[in-house]
Design a protein around this motif. Structure first.
Motif, PDB file in Angstrom:
ATOM      1  N   ALA A 105       0.859   4.132  -3.117  1.00  0.00           N
ATOM      2  CA  ALA A 105       0.800   5.424  -2.567  1.00  0.00           C
ATOM      3  C   ALA A 105       1.714   6.485  -3.246  1.00  0.00           C
ATOM      4  N   LYS A 106       2.933   5.845  -2.809  1.00  0.00           N
ATOM      5  CA  LYS A 106       4.114   6.664  -3.268  1.00  0.00           C
ATOM      6  C   LYS A 106       4.205   7.074  -4.968  1.00  0.00           C
ATOM      7  N   GLU A 149       0.732  -1.244  -0.004  1.00  0.00           N
ATOM      8  CA  GLU A 149       0.054   0.071  -0.064  1.00  0.00           C
ATOM      9  C   GLU A 149       0.781   1.318  -0.099  1.00  0.00           C
ATOM     10  N   GLU A 150       1.757   1.159   0.806  1.00  0.00           N
ATOM     11  CA  GLU A 150       2.766   2.378   0.960  1.00  0.00           C
ATOM     12  C   GLU A 150       3.748   2.574  -0.518  1.00  0.00           C
ATOM     13  N   GLU A 181     -10.328   3.407  -6.331  1.00  0.00           N
ATOM     14  CA  GLU A 181     -10.244   4.625  -5.442  1.00  0.00           C
ATOM     15  C   GLU A 181     -10.996   4.375  -4.245  1.00  0.00           C
TER      16      GLU A 181
END
Length: 136
Positions: A46-47, A42-43, A67
């Motif tokens: 998002a990056k 997830e990180e 989304e």
């Protein structure tokens, strides 16, 4: 009836598996390992600005390109970006990570997966998300 029914090696392996599953904290560790994998993915998503959601129970997990804050219904699953899943699947495969080939299948973490395995998978996901956004 069955090929391994009563086979002493199969029975021994089954008993050992049940012993390991019964160890105190086994399921908690498995859940935490899965959570670590998904948090890292997830990180990384998002990056790179990739809409990506995950969910898991124990060692079983799923992820979706959407989304939506949470995916919890058939309609939400069907609304996810399956083309983006295919791109991610192939990008991960190129990096040596074999995921289930369908956006509708679950993934599984086992007790044999190490911290190094999780780190390597998150790194592959980061590289895959980067490649996906570079192509966009």
């Amino acid at each position: 009836a069955g090929t391994l029914s009563g086979n002493p090696i199969a029975i021994t392996a089954g008993i050992k598996t049940l012993d390991l599953l019964s160890e105190e904290g086994f399921h908690e560790r498995l859940h935490a390992t899965t959570g670590s994998l998904l948090a890292g993915m997830e990180e990384a998503a998002a990056k790179h600005g990739v809409p990506f959601r995950t969910g898991h129970v124990g060692g079983m997990f799923g992820f979706f390109f959407t989304e939506a804050e949470k995916v919890s219904s058939f309609e939400q699953v069907m609304a996810c970006d399956q083309a983006r899943f295919r791109t991610f699947f192939h990008a991960m495969l190129e990096r040596g990570v074999w995921l289930a080939p369908s956006a509708f299948e679950a993934g599984f973490i086992s007790a044999a997966h190490t911290d190094a395995d999780i780190t390597a998978t998150v790194k592959a996901a980061d590289e895959s998300f980067a490649a996906m956004t570079a192509d966009a």
